[in-house]
Structure formats: C-alpha cells, structure tokens
Write a protein that holds these residues in place. Structure first.
Motif, PDB file in Angstrom:
ATOM      1  N   LEU A  28       0.830  -1.210   0.000  1.00 47.39           N
ATOM      2  CA  LEU A  28       0.000   0.000   0.000  1.00 47.39           C
ATOM      3  C   LEU A  28       0.862   1.257   0.000  1.00 47.39           C
ATOM      4  CD1 LEU A  28      -2.939  -0.841   2.420  1.00 47.39           C
ATOM      5  CD2 LEU A  28      -2.835  -0.981  -0.050  1.00 47.39           C
ATOM      6  N   TRP A  29       1.903   1.260   0.845  1.00 46.29           N
ATOM      7  CA  TRP A  29       2.725   2.474   0.907  1.00 46.29           C
ATOM      8  C   TRP A  29       3.481   2.695  -0.385  1.00 46.29           C
ATOM      9  CZ3 TRP A  29       1.636   6.272   3.720  1.00 46.29           C
ATOM     10  CH2 TRP A  29       0.951   6.048   4.916  1.00 46.29           C
ATOM     11  N   LEU A  31       2.502   1.878  -3.423  1.00 43.69           N
ATOM     12  CA  LEU A  31       1.571   2.440  -4.409  1.00 43.69           C
ATOM     13  C   LEU A  31       1.227   3.892  -4.076  1.00 43.69           C
ATOM     14  CD1 LEU A  31      -1.073  -0.329  -5.208  1.00 43.69           C
ATOM     15  CD2 LEU A  31       0.784   0.481  -6.640  1.00 43.69           C
ATOM     16  N   MET A  32       1.006   4.143  -2.790  1.00 45.24           N
ATOM     17  CA  MET A  32       0.578   5.476  -2.357  1.00 45.24           C
ATOM     18  C   MET A  32       1.668   6.520  -2.688  1.00 45.24           C
ATOM     19  SD  MET A  32      -2.065   6.676  -0.796  1.00 45.24           S
ATOM     20  CE  MET A  32      -2.232   8.441  -0.865  1.00 45.24           C
ATOM     21  N   SER A  35       2.011   7.043  -6.424  1.00 44.76           N
ATOM     22  CA  SER A  35       0.919   7.804  -7.035  1.00 44.76           C
ATOM     23  C   SER A  35       1.021   9.288  -6.702  1.00 44.76           C
ATOM     24  CB  SER A  35      -0.439   7.248  -6.618  1.00 44.76           C
ATOM     25  OG  SER A  35      -0.745   7.646  -5.304  1.00 44.76           O
ATOM     26  N   TYR A  39       1.576  12.186  -9.440  1.00 42.30           N
ATOM     27  CA  TYR A  39       0.590  13.262  -9.584  1.00 42.30           C
ATOM     28  C   TYR A  39       1.252  14.633  -9.550  1.00 42.30           C
ATOM     29  CZ  TYR A  39      -2.949  16.643  -8.281  1.00 42.30           C
ATOM     30  OH  TYR A  39      -3.726  17.762  -8.229  1.00 42.30           O
ATOM     31  N   PHE A  40       2.153  14.849  -8.576  1.00 36.24           N
ATOM     32  CA  PHE A  40       2.738  16.185  -8.454  1.00 36.24           C
ATOM     33  C   PHE A  40       3.742  16.494  -9.561  1.00 36.24           C
ATOM     34  CE2 PHE A  40       0.890  15.971  -4.169  1.00 36.24           C
ATOM     35  CZ  PHE A  40       0.210  17.164  -4.207  1.00 36.24           C
ATOM     36  N   LEU A  42       2.926  16.496 -12.499  1.00 31.60           N
ATOM     37  CA  LEU A  42       2.152  17.252 -13.488  1.00 31.60           C
ATOM     38  C   LEU A  42       2.204  18.758 -13.253  1.00 31.60           C
ATOM     39  CD1 LEU A  42       0.215  17.159 -15.962  1.00 31.60           C
ATOM     40  CD2 LEU A  42      -1.652  17.000 -14.338  1.00 31.60           C
ATOM     41  N   GLU A  71      -1.821  10.537 -16.531  1.00 31.89           N
ATOM     42  CA  GLU A  71      -2.220  10.578 -15.111  1.00 31.89           C
ATOM     43  C   GLU A  71      -3.468   9.717 -14.889  1.00 31.89           C
ATOM     44  OE1 GLU A  71      -1.072  12.174 -12.377  1.00 31.89           O
ATOM     45  OE2 GLU A  71       0.624  13.258 -13.256  1.00 31.89           O
ATOM     46  N   PHE A  72      -4.406   9.806 -15.835  1.00 28.78           N
ATOM     47  CA  PHE A  72      -5.624   9.004 -15.728  1.00 28.78           C
ATOM     48  C   PHE A  72      -5.284   7.521 -15.837  1.00 28.78           C
ATOM     49  CE2 PHE A  72      -7.166  13.133 -16.845  1.00 28.78           C
ATOM     50  CZ  PHE A  72      -8.369  13.241 -16.181  1.00 28.78           C
ATOM     51  N   ALA A  75      -3.572   6.267 -12.734  1.00 27.52           N
ATOM     52  CA  ALA A  75      -4.526   6.096 -11.625  1.00 27.52           C
ATOM     53  C   ALA A  75      -5.320   4.809 -11.804  1.00 27.52           C
ATOM     54  CB  ALA A  75      -5.467   7.298 -11.554  1.00 27.52           C
ATOM     55  N   TRP A  76      -5.768   4.560 -13.035  1.00 25.35           N
ATOM     56  CA  TRP A  76      -6.537   3.329 -13.268  1.00 25.35           C
ATOM     57  C   TRP A  76      -5.674   2.095 -13.085  1.00 25.35           C
ATOM     58  CZ3 TRP A  76      -8.709   6.090 -18.131  1.00 25.35           C
ATOM     59  CH2 TRP A  76      -9.839   6.829 -17.772  1.00 25.35           C
ATOM     60  N   ILE A  78      -3.072   1.762 -11.135  1.00 29.25           N
ATOM     61  CA  ILE A  78      -2.871   1.562  -9.697  1.00 29.25           C
ATOM     62  C   ILE A  78      -4.101   0.890  -9.088  1.00 29.25           C
ATOM     63  CG2 ILE A  78      -2.687   2.759  -7.473  1.00 29.25           C
ATOM     64  CD1 ILE A  78      -0.831   4.748  -8.841  1.00 29.25           C
ATOM     65  N   ALA A  79      -5.287   1.386  -9.440  1.00 26.52           N
ATOM     66  CA  ALA A  79      -6.523   0.801  -8.923  1.00 26.52           C
ATOM     67  C   ALA A  79      -6.610  -0.668  -9.324  1.00 26.52           C
ATOM     68  CB  ALA A  79      -7.729   1.567  -9.444  1.00 26.52           C
ATOM     69  N   TYR A  82      -3.909  -2.808  -7.474  1.00 26.79           N
ATOM     70  CA  TYR A  82      -4.281  -3.008  -6.080  1.00 26.79           C
ATOM     71  C   TYR A  82      -5.421  -4.015  -5.954  1.00 26.79           C
ATOM     72  CZ  TYR A  82      -6.518  -2.470  -1.626  1.00 26.79           C
ATOM     73  OH  TYR A  82      -7.105  -2.757  -0.427  1.00 26.79           O
TER      74      TYR A  82
ATOM     75  N   LEU B 111      -9.497  13.039  -9.679  1.00 21.41           N
ATOM     76  CA  LEU B 111      -9.492  11.580  -9.814  1.00 21.41           C
ATOM     77  C   LEU B 111      -8.413  10.953  -8.934  1.00 21.41           C
ATOM     78  CD1 LEU B 111     -10.317   8.898 -11.176  1.00 21.41           C
ATOM     79  CD2 LEU B 111      -8.524   9.344 -12.831  1.00 21.41           C
ATOM     80  N   ILE B 115      -7.264   7.534  -5.230  1.00 19.23           N
ATOM     81  CA  ILE B 115      -6.249   6.536  -4.894  1.00 19.23           C
ATOM     82  C   ILE B 115      -6.093   6.491  -3.375  1.00 19.23           C
ATOM     83  CG2 ILE B 115      -3.819   5.909  -5.142  1.00 19.23           C
ATOM     84  CD1 ILE B 115      -3.902   7.058  -7.928  1.00 19.23           C
ATOM     85  N   LEU B 118      -9.026   4.704  -1.977  1.00 25.49           N
ATOM     86  CA  LEU B 118      -8.963   3.257  -2.235  1.00 25.49           C
ATOM     87  C   LEU B 118      -7.949   2.557  -1.339  1.00 25.49           C
ATOM     88  CD1 LEU B 118      -9.650   0.797  -4.128  1.00 25.49           C
ATOM     89  CD2 LEU B 118      -7.700   1.502  -5.501  1.00 25.49           C
ATOM     90  N   LEU B 119      -6.750   3.135  -1.252  1.00 22.27           N
ATOM     91  CA  LEU B 119      -5.660   2.413  -0.594  1.00 22.27           C
ATOM     92  C   LEU B 119      -5.732   2.481   0.922  1.00 22.27           C
ATOM     93  CD1 LEU B 119      -2.624   3.320  -2.882  1.00 22.27           C
ATOM     94  CD2 LEU B 119      -4.067   1.292  -2.955  1.00 22.27           C
TER      95      LEU B 119
END
Lengths: 106, 693
Positions: A28-29, A31-32, A35, A39-40, A42, A71-72, A75-76, A78-79, A82, B111, B115, B118-119
């Motif tokens: 989890l960490w 991936l977190m 992500s 994200y940043f 961008l 980015e989209f 995100a998908w 990662i979802a 997971y 969006l 995450i 979810l996590l």
C-alpha cells in the motif's frame, strides 16, 4: 463494540496476521508514494518544464497533454493492480485468519 | 398515505413555481416547456424511487446506511453521482473551453484523490465504522469528546460545501432557464429534503445513481457528436481545435501584448499548452494536496462506504467510481475543446463569465443551434441533468451533516448511546429537516455572495482536520483522544483562518479600482525598457505578503507605449455615434450583398453597445455596493496569505498536532484497543453486518 469474544492481542501476534500486515503495509505504501509523486510531477512539470510540455509528439498533441492523459491511465492502473493483489492475496490471507479464529486455532 | 401526499405536494409546488417564475435564461421562452417536461420526468423518477425506498427505511441502519445492502457496483455509481457536482460537471468543461490545457490539468487531482480513498480509507472504514466518521474516531478514544469534534468538523465541512452547492445551483438554474434564484434554492431544498427524510440513504443512493447514469450518457452522446467528424482521431480533432479562429482569438485575448508577435498557428497551439489559467505552481500544489487528501476526509464520501455489505464491496465501489469519474473527466476534454471550437469562448463567457454554460451551449449547437427543436431539446436535457446533479450532491451532504448531528451529537453525546431504535430514527429525520432548512436559509442569504472559496475551504478543512485524525487513528498505535481533538481543532481553524485572509475574499479597494477602470478608462502606459528577471527574496514571501518581500518576476522584454483606454461613457458615445451612419447606409444599400454587410455591422455595434452597458451597470453596482469601504471583512486592504488554497500549511499542521497531542499524553485504553482495531480493519471480523433484507 463487543470485543470480549476474541483475544485480539493473540490474533495480532499470530504469524499469519503479521505476514498479512507486512505484505499490505509494503504494498500500500509503495503504491501510495508512487501515485503522489506521479501526480505532483504534473503541476511541477507544467510550471518549470514548459519547453518539454510544449514539445509536439503526435501531430498537434504535445507531451504535456499526453502526460496529463497518462495521469488518468496511471490512476486506473494503480486501482487495477491493487484490486488484483487484494482480491487474489490479501482477501485469501484474511480469510485464513478468520477461519483459524472461528475454528478456535487462534 | 400522508407521506405520499406530502411528496406529491412538494413536487407540485416545484412544478407550479417553476412555471410561474420563468424569466430569461439560456433556454428560449418558446422551448421552456421542453426543459420543464424533462425536469418533470426526472423529478417523477426520483420521487418514485423515494416512495419505493421509504417502504424499507425504518431502522437507523436503513436510514443512514441503506441497510448495508448496496452492491459494490451500485455504490461506485453512487459515489460518482455524489462527487461529480455541478462545479466539476459544468465548471471543468467551462475552464477547458476558456483556458484549454490548464482546465484539463485541473481535473486530474479530482481523480487521483480516489487513490488515497482506495488504498487507505475505504476498506478500514467499512470494517470499523458504523454510520459516521465519529464512530471511527470513537472506536478507541473517548467517545463523547471525539464524537463532538468529529460532528463539528463534519457539520462545518458539509455546510461550506452545501452553501457552495446551493448558491451555485441557484445561479445555474437561473442562467439556464431563468427561474428566480430564491425559487430555485427552495425547490432544490424541498426536493432534496423529500428524498432524505422519507427515503434516507436508500433513496439518496438511487437518486445519485440515476443522476450519474444520466450525466455519463449525456456526455458520451455529446462527445461522439463532437469527435465523430474527425474519425475519432485525437490529433485530427485537436488540429481542428487549434486551427479554429475563435480559439486563436481567445488565446490572443488571454496573452495580451505577448500575442502580437505570434502567428495564428502558434496562438492556436498555445491553447494546448500550460499557463493560460493556473499561474502559481505553489498554489496548485497546495490545491492538489487538499484534493488528494481532502476527498478521503469528506464526510459524505466516507459515509458511502457504510452502505455496502463488506470491505470487498467497498473496494469494488472505489474501482468503479474511479472508472466513471476518470472517464468522465477525459470526456470533459472533448466537451470543453468542442465548445471552444464550435460555440466560441466569447459567446460562452458572455452567458456566464466562469464558462459554466460551455456544456449546455455545446449541446444546443450540436442539436442544430438556437432555433432548432433538437438543439433546444438537447439543451433542456443537459439543463435537467445539471439540476439532477445539484439535487443529488446536496442530498448526500445533508445526510452526512444530519447523521453527525443526530447520531454523534444527540444519540452519542447527549443520550450517551442509550436512545431507543425508534428515537434514533426520529432524531435522524428531525436532524435532516434542520440541516435542510439551514441549507435553504443560508442559500438564500448568500445570494450574490462570492462562494468560490467555500469549495476550496471544504476540501482544505477535510484534509487538515478529518483526514489526519481518521488516518492516524487507523494506522498509528499511539494516536489518542488529545491528539485528535488538538489536530482537528487546529487544522480546521488554520484552514479557515488562512482562507479568510487569502485572495479568495472580496477586497473592496481592488473591486473599486477595476470598476473605475471600466467607467473612466485607463491612462496611457509609457514605453518600458526590458527588465531582467527578479529573484524572490525568500520562500515565505511566496506564501505571505510580508514587509520587505520581493516577488519573483520573469525577465520582461521592452514594451512599446500603450495608448490610453476610453471609459464606458466614451465608448458608448462612440458606438452610438456610429448607429445613424450605419442606418442611413442600410437605407441606401443598393445590392442585397451590401445590405447584408451593413446589417451585420449594425448588429455587431448593437451587441457591443449592450456589452458595454452591461459592464457599466456592473461597475456602477460594484461602486455603490462597496462605497466607502476599503477593507475586506477581515479588515485587510489586500490579501495577506497569497495562496488560494491553505492546504500546504494547514494539512501538515493538522497531522503534526495529532502527533504532538498524542505523544504528550498517554492513553492506555487507546493503546490497548489498538490490537482490536488493527485486526478488525484488516480482517473484517466483527464488522457491522448487512441487515436481513
């Protein structure tokens, strides 16, 4: 919150639960953190790497636009990653612990 | 039976009022019946849902959590329906239509936020929680104290968000179809109350699902119509966007002097490049933090995870929500750029300066334009979807605030968890009515107020207060009552305090200065020599307007002298002077071609006159409104905190204070309960079960 039926400390100390805890924490960490960094990138890229973002790569479509679209996708992904992992592994591990608890092994 | 009567009555009241108070709006008068028909159909569907849901809404679990019987996929759609507010549905398409790339970039954070949900949030909350955020915080802490702060924070966040939605919704309905602002607010309020009070979470869930399906359907249809002519080629389509004269004109307008040396091609391409709207990267990072961490602390989103039967279903629901929400934002890229190309940024901004009408106007254009039946039907449909959007989001928020009031404060704190089941349901319904009435009242009182900061504020408070508390109680053994109370209070107060002194507030001096510019024009600006880049004096200067701060400035090229700009009166005189000449020209026009040219000129001059008069009236109104005032409500002449979003400061502060508060005091019970909390959140043992039916 009736908690008297279970000995939570024993379950917590069980090797199976500890294994689940370690696997989950690491995954989890990972991936977190990934992500959030992705994200940043961008806003940072859009502000400080404008030349890169303005580079045309596919007709009029520039790097910045593709990066925003990515980015989209990320995100998908990662979802998806997971949920695969959780459905295949974490749920099974948790179920084993529940079974052990119910059968009185723990 | 009496319940049915009440439902019918409120629906009828809304129908009657909307017919009676229809004034001007984007929908032409002769086509209003279509809008009202579509509105009527949607209201009828949601009322049927409410009536059906009311039959199985008797217990607290049914009222707050739909009996935990919502499936993962259903909940995913409901989350999307709860989250895609009118601001994100109309607002982001509008931003893209006016500012291109930056509008799209803005949508990404909304969006990515999921995450975090979810996590780290969805599944533990489902396993630990019952109805509210307060339940999660009270698990291993002092129940009365934590429930009180959790409820206060929930009500604060919900009220900010609710007010923004009510005001935004009222303005939106007025712009679309011309129903009076107050009537719109009352109508939205009554409908939403009917769903919540009678149908509880079940009705709210299905209203949200209905709305999400309508929204996605409408968007897909529009995008297909926009994109199909280019064979669904991305470069081919965007080539057409950047080649469009309206788009190039808009970029030239945004860039000002810098546009002078650019070719039309470069101007169009600039629309797909960053920097036309978002200027301050630090502010964006601050907003990004608030979004990414705030969504997971939004009480109405958290509450959705109590409606599913298991943690697995909670996981499924976030995956679906991410698919729907993300897919929708990708579609808005096409809606926004399509509106810019086909309708034109000028025309969009003329109806609504923020660009909110981009989507609806695009629908009208694609259907055949202002005077066509299909065009107006499509506009009516999109307007009705916008209406459903407002009602669905507001219903979710009211339910969240009401649950905090009834379940946390009344049942948990005042009655010490000893209320009978019947009493609890009554309390929940009464609290819903109270929150609903407050929402309507505040909505009406806030008419014409600047509410843009309230959305930022809601996310900032959620990220600085709710998330640190929930996150640390779930994942950190030493977290305890003192830390939670300290962190939540300081997080909330810091976030609110910083926004109150930020550029989001209204500063009369600036308003008066810009109004004077409109009325009396601007003096000539002498030619400037090239200036080298200026380095900022320190990072703190980017955040606060302190004494002796020098702000960073990029190097500037030499600029030629700029002529003085005329004031509104002078402009009007000039335009009016042209009218008689054009009219004589029209009378004398010999050929039909010449006549058409003169007529077009005449129409343009008349349009310009109307625009200048509108700007003049607004400037005069502003002058009258702020006459004699020099400071904002905080007593400041200009913002002291320079970011629009306080997240960068208030979020770390919220986390730090939960940590400090917990380390400075020792709570043995909180630590003893840790094993139970941690085992339960990971395995789901002893989690609240789904109800029998």
């Amino acid at each position: 919150m009736s908690s008297s039926n279970f000995n939570w400390a024993v379950i917590d100390a069980d090797p199976k639960f500890q294994a689940l805890h370690r696997k989950k924490t690491f995954f989890l960490w990972g991936l977190m953190v990934f992500s959030i960094i992705y994200y940043f990138l961008l806003p940072i890229g859009a502000a400080y790497y404008q030349e890169l973002f303005k580079t045309k790569v596919w007709g009029v479509v520039n790097f910045g636009l593709l990066f925003a679209l990515s980015e989209f996708v990320v995100a998908w992904v990662i979802a998806f990653v997971y949920s695969k992992k959780a459905n295949a592994q974490f749920d099974a591990m948790a179920q084993e612990i529940i079974n052990d608890v119910n059968s009185g092994r723990i | 039976m009496s319940m049915l009567n009440k439902l019918m009555l409120s629906a009828a009241a809304l129908g009657a009022s909307s017919a009676a108070f229809a004034g001007n709006g984007a929908v032409a008068d002769e086509f209003k019946w279509m809008t009202f028909t579509v509105f009527g159909v949607i209201i009828a569907i949601t009322m049927a849902i409410t009536f059906w849901a009311a039959r199985t809404t008797h217990t607290t679990s049914e009222f707050y959590a739909a009996g935990r019987s919502v499936s993962g996929i259903q909940n995913g759609w409901a989350i999307a329906g709860d989250y895609l507010s009118a601001a994100s549905f109309l607002g982001i398409a509008g931003l893209i239509s006016l500012y291109g790339y930056d509008g799209f970039m803005y949508s990404v954070g909304w969006l990515v936020a999921y995450i975090t949900v979810l996590l780290v949030i969805a599944e533990p909350c489902r396993n630990i929680g019952k109805y509210t955020m307060g339940d999660i915080l009270a698990f291993r802490n002092d129940p009365k104290k934590t429930k009180t702060v959790a409820a206060l924070s929930t009500i604060t966040v919900s009220t900010f968000y609710l007010t923004a939605q009510m005001v935004g919704g009222g303005v939106l309905i007025k712009t679309l179809i011309g129903i009076d602002y107050e009537i719109s607010v009352i109508g939205v309020g009554i409908l939403m109350l009917a769903y919540v009070v009678f149908g509880g979470m079940k009705a709210t869930t299905w209203v949200q699902i209905t709305k999400a399906v309508l929204l996605v359907t409408a968007s897909i249809i529009l995008v297909i119509m926009v994109w199909a002519p280019y064979g669904f080629s991305l470069p081919g389509y965007l080539q057409a966007v950047v080649g469009d004269a309206d788009v190039q004109k808009q970029v030239a307008k945004l860039l000002g002097d810098k546009a002078a040396t650019m070719t039309p091609e470069e101007l169009g391409q600039r629309f797909l490049e960053p920097g036309l709207f978002l200027k301050n990267p630090i502010d964006q990072i601050s907003l990004g933090l608030a979004l990414v961490l705030g969504t997971a602390g939004m009480p109405h989103i958290l509450m959705r995870f109590f409606t599913v039967p298991t943690a697995q279903a909670a996981r499924t629901s976030v995956i679906w929500a991410m698919g729907i929400i993300g897919g929708f934002y990708v579609l808005t890229l096409f809606l926004g750029t399509g509106a810019a190309m086909l309708v034109g940024p000028d025309k969009i901004a003329a109806v609504d300066a923020g660009g909110n009408m981009a989507g609806p106007l695009l629908a009208q254009f694609l259907g055949g334009g202002e005077n066509s039946l299909l065009g107006n039907f499509m506009l009516a449909f999109v307007a009705a979807v916008a209406f459903a959007t407002i009602v669905a989001v507001v219903a979710g928020l009211v339910l969240a605030a009401a649950s905090a009031m009834a379940h946390d404060i009344y049942v948990g704190v005042i009655r010490g968890d000893h209320a009978t089941p019947k009493e609890q349901v009554v309390a929940a319904r009464v609290a819903s009515v109270i929150v609903g009435v407050i929402a309507i009242t505040v909505g009406i009182l806030a008419k014409g107020q600047n509410v843009a900061h309230l959305v930022a504020l809601a996310f900032a408070v959620a990220a600085s207060s709710n998330l640190p508390a929930v996150f640390l109680t779930l994942y950190w053994k030493k977290c305890n009552t003192t830390g939670i109370i300290l962190g939540m209070i300081v997080g909330t107060v810091t976030a609110i305090g910083l926004v109150m002194i930020s550029p989001n507030m209204t500063y009369p001096k600036a308003v008066i200065a810009s109004a004077n510019k409109v009325l009396s024009g601007e003096p000539a600006v002498p030619a400037k020599e090239a200036a080298p880049a200026v380095e900022r004096s320190s990072f703190m200067c980017e955040l606060f307007a302190m004494e002796g701060c020098v702000l960073a400035k990029p190097a500037q090229a030499a600029a030629a002298e700029k002529p003085a700009k005329p004031g509104a009166a002078e402009k009007l005189a000039g335009l009016n002077a042209r009218l008689p000449t054009l009219e004589t020209d029209l009378a004398k026009a010999a050929t039909p071609e010449l006549k058409a040219t003169v007529e077009a000129d005449l129409a343009k001059v008349k349009k310009d006159i109307a625009a200048v008069e509108k700007a003049k009236a607004k400037a005069e109104g502003d002058l009258a409104k702020f006459e004699g005032q020099t400071t904002s409500i905080m007593g400041l002449e200009k913002p002291f905190f320079l970011l629009k979003n306080p997240g960068l400061i208030s979020i770390p502060l919220g986390f730090l204070l939960v940590i400090f508060g917990s380390l400075f005091t020792r709570d043995k019970r909180a630590e003893e309960m840790w094993d139970e909390l941690y085992v339960r959140q990971n395995t789901g043992i002893n989690a609240e079960a789904a109800s029998a039916h």
